[in-house]
Design a protein around this motif. Sequence first.
Motif, PDB file in Angstrom:
ATOM      1  N   PHE A   1       0.497  -1.194   0.026  1.00  0.00           N
ATOM      2  CA  PHE A   1      -0.308   0.127  -0.225  1.00  0.00           C
ATOM      3  C   PHE A   1       1.200   0.996   0.245  1.00  0.00           C
ATOM      4  O   PHE A   1       1.719   1.581   0.648  1.00  0.00           O
ATOM      5  CB  PHE A   1      -0.533   0.009   1.358  1.00  0.00           C
ATOM      6  CG  PHE A   1      -1.833   1.269   1.361  1.00  0.00           C
ATOM      7  CD1 PHE A   1      -2.738   1.218   0.738  1.00  0.00           C
ATOM      8  CD2 PHE A   1      -1.031   2.086   2.792  1.00  0.00           C
ATOM      9  CE1 PHE A   1      -2.850   2.920   0.660  1.00  0.00           C
ATOM     10  CE2 PHE A   1      -1.655   3.056   2.677  1.00  0.00           C
ATOM     11  CZ  PHE A   1      -3.298   3.878   1.802  1.00  0.00           C
ATOM     12  N   LYS A   2       0.406   2.240  -0.440  1.00  0.00           N
ATOM     13  CA  LYS A   2       1.025   3.209  -0.805  1.00  0.00           C
ATOM     14  C   LYS A   2       0.102   4.505  -1.151  1.00  0.00           C
ATOM     15  O   LYS A   2      -1.407   4.423  -1.587  1.00  0.00           O
ATOM     16  CB  LYS A   2       1.387   3.405  -1.929  1.00  0.00           C
ATOM     17  CG  LYS A   2       2.959   2.950  -2.434  1.00  0.00           C
ATOM     18  CD  LYS A   2       4.616   2.964  -3.370  1.00  0.00           C
ATOM     19  CE  LYS A   2       5.484   2.778  -2.867  1.00  0.00           C
ATOM     20  NZ  LYS A   2       6.120   2.909  -3.815  1.00  0.00           N
ATOM     21  N   ALA A   3       0.652   5.743  -0.552  1.00  0.00           N
ATOM     22  CA  ALA A   3      -0.743   7.447  -0.613  1.00  0.00           C
ATOM     23  C   ALA A   3      -1.182   6.957  -2.359  1.00  0.00           C
ATOM     24  O   ALA A   3       0.111   7.140  -2.915  1.00  0.00           O
ATOM     25  CB  ALA A   3       0.264   8.335  -0.151  1.00  0.00           C
ATOM     26  N   PHE A   4      -2.035   7.549  -2.813  1.00  0.00           N
ATOM     27  CA  PHE A   4      -1.743   8.306  -4.100  1.00  0.00           C
ATOM     28  C   PHE A   4      -1.183   8.990  -4.441  1.00  0.00           C
ATOM     29  O   PHE A   4      -0.331   8.511  -5.061  1.00  0.00           O
ATOM     30  CB  PHE A   4      -3.388   8.765  -4.297  1.00  0.00           C
ATOM     31  CG  PHE A   4      -3.590   8.768  -6.106  1.00  0.00           C
ATOM     32  CD1 PHE A   4      -3.910   7.811  -6.555  1.00  0.00           C
ATOM     33  CD2 PHE A   4      -3.663  10.203  -5.848  1.00  0.00           C
ATOM     34  CE1 PHE A   4      -3.878   8.396  -8.246  1.00  0.00           C
ATOM     35  CE2 PHE A   4      -3.436  10.736  -7.148  1.00  0.00           C
ATOM     36  CZ  PHE A   4      -3.735   9.757  -8.546  1.00  0.00           C
TER      37      PHE A   4
ATOM     38  N   THR B   1       2.323   7.721  -5.610  1.00  0.00           N
ATOM     39  CA  THR B   1       2.269   6.851  -7.136  1.00  0.00           C
ATOM     40  C   THR B   1       3.220   7.009  -7.913  1.00  0.00           C
ATOM     41  O   THR B   1       3.365   7.750  -8.082  1.00  0.00           O
ATOM     42  CB  THR B   1       1.247   7.291  -8.085  1.00  0.00           C
ATOM     43  OG1 THR B   1      -0.156   6.419  -7.372  1.00  0.00           O
ATOM     44  CG2 THR B   1       0.573   6.308  -8.899  1.00  0.00           C
TER      45      THR B   1
ATOM     46  N   THR C   1     -13.137   6.431  -3.154  1.00  0.00           N
ATOM     47  CA  THR C   1     -11.849   6.833  -3.046  1.00  0.00           C
ATOM     48  C   THR C   1     -11.398   5.778  -2.073  1.00  0.00           C
ATOM     49  O   THR C   1     -10.498   5.955  -1.145  1.00  0.00           O
ATOM     50  CB  THR C   1     -11.716   7.621  -2.784  1.00  0.00           C
ATOM     51  OG1 THR C   1     -12.382   8.433  -1.736  1.00  0.00           O
ATOM     52  CG2 THR C   1     -12.387   8.847  -3.668  1.00  0.00           C
ATOM     53  N   PRO C   2     -11.316   4.266  -1.703  1.00  0.00           N
ATOM     54  CA  PRO C   2     -10.432   3.600  -1.669  1.00  0.00           C
ATOM     55  C   PRO C   2      -9.005   3.103  -1.149  1.00  0.00           C
ATOM     56  O   PRO C   2      -8.583   3.571  -2.561  1.00  0.00           O
ATOM     57  CB  PRO C   2     -11.332   2.127  -1.959  1.00  0.00           C
ATOM     58  CG  PRO C   2     -11.455   2.169  -3.349  1.00  0.00           C
ATOM     59  CD  PRO C   2     -11.928   3.479  -3.450  1.00  0.00           C
ATOM     60  N   ASP C   3      -8.437   3.561   0.021  1.00  0.00           N
ATOM     61  CA  ASP C   3      -7.215   4.072  -0.354  1.00  0.00           C
ATOM     62  C   ASP C   3      -6.276   2.968  -1.210  1.00  0.00           C
ATOM     63  O   ASP C   3      -5.477   3.356  -1.483  1.00  0.00           O
ATOM     64  CB  ASP C   3      -6.779   4.251   1.669  1.00  0.00           C
ATOM     65  CG  ASP C   3      -7.638   5.444   2.317  1.00  0.00           C
ATOM     66  OD1 ASP C   3      -7.761   6.405   1.433  1.00  0.00           O
ATOM     67  OD2 ASP C   3      -7.816   5.254   3.314  1.00  0.00           O
ATOM     68  N   ASN C   4      -6.634   1.639  -0.258  1.00  0.00           N
ATOM     69  CA  ASN C   4      -6.456   0.528  -0.504  1.00  0.00           C
ATOM     70  C   ASN C   4      -6.152   0.705  -2.739  1.00  0.00           C
ATOM     71  O   ASN C   4      -5.350  -0.498  -3.360  1.00  0.00           O
ATOM     72  CB  ASN C   4      -6.346  -0.352  -0.229  1.00  0.00           C
ATOM     73  CG  ASN C   4      -7.917  -1.173  -0.227  1.00  0.00           C
ATOM     74  OD1 ASN C   4      -8.823  -0.603  -0.964  1.00  0.00           O
ATOM     75  ND2 ASN C   4      -7.942  -2.659  -0.405  1.00  0.00           N
TER      76      ASN C   4
ATOM     77  N   GLY D   1      -5.767   2.525  -5.181  1.00  0.00           N
ATOM     78  CA  GLY D   1      -4.663   4.123  -5.374  1.00  0.00           C
ATOM     79  C   GLY D   1      -5.347   4.057  -6.619  1.00  0.00           C
ATOM     80  O   GLY D   1      -6.231   4.447  -7.126  1.00  0.00           O
TER      81      GLY D   1
ATOM     82  N   SER E   1     -12.026  -4.683   3.039  1.00  0.00           N
ATOM     83  CA  SER E   1     -12.557  -3.736   1.988  1.00  0.00           C
ATOM     84  C   SER E   1     -14.121  -4.811   1.086  1.00  0.00           C
ATOM     85  O   SER E   1     -15.752  -4.667   0.890  1.00  0.00           O
ATOM     86  CB  SER E   1     -11.688  -3.717   0.878  1.00  0.00           C
ATOM     87  OG  SER E   1     -11.084  -2.530   1.256  1.00  0.00           O
TER      88      SER E   1
END
Length: 269
Positions: A102-105, A108, A152-155, A157, A207
Amino acid sequence: MADFLQVTGKTFVVFGVANRKSVAWHIAKTLEEQGATVIYSVRSEARRKSLETLLAGKPVFICDVEHEGAAERLAGEIAAAGHGALSGLVHSIAFANYAEGFKAFYETKRADFLQATAISAFSLVELAKAFKPHLAKDASVVTIGISSLLVTPDNYGYMGPIKAALESATRFLAKSFSAHSEVRFNVVGAGPLKTSASAGIPGYIESYLYAEKMTFRKRNLSTQEVADSAVFLLSPRSSGMNGTTLTVDAGLGSNYFDQEIIRLAMKPV
């Protein structure tokens, strides 16, 4: 009424079968059950080898859409095999590099975004162009999207924006093809599914279970339910639908104020 879907005797190309859990496999199997012929396109020789038992006796071609020119080569190979006019294409192709977790959008990487866009969205444009001379005048092209482009699900991305690009491209293809044919382009906007591809998304299980609680029926979609909707869009029975997204989510997108979810959210920690 016999042959209600009117796909008996017609030929479709299905992209994206990876295993028995794939949306593409369920679509192809359903088409065949309805009397259609399915031509399979898989990503690599290794994938074809892994599917030998599942696709035994069926026409299988290789096309890695990440590589420029692959779509044109495939169209030529299928035409040379003498399958005749095609009644439709199924684009069930998606890829995102989640190897680093996982990374914050905003983190990217350009290379990851462009690779995923080429494979997951632009490939539809390339396939449509390549197969244009081989499609029946009233053929149907169906791609697999997501049930909502507003969440806008974080995972998930950067795949959210890329699925938005796929859906937009579908509408533009529908418009551009309308100048010379009645070929239709539509999207099945699917809710969360239990597929091998989904399993690669960081934190997907949580999720998926949350989404299940948000459905009206408290039961997530089966892959077959999505496949059934895709087959309907491929059939002449959906002739009035073009450039649209058919949302299949068991009510997920309309159940924001579910009492059970509210109770859980407001429960003191």
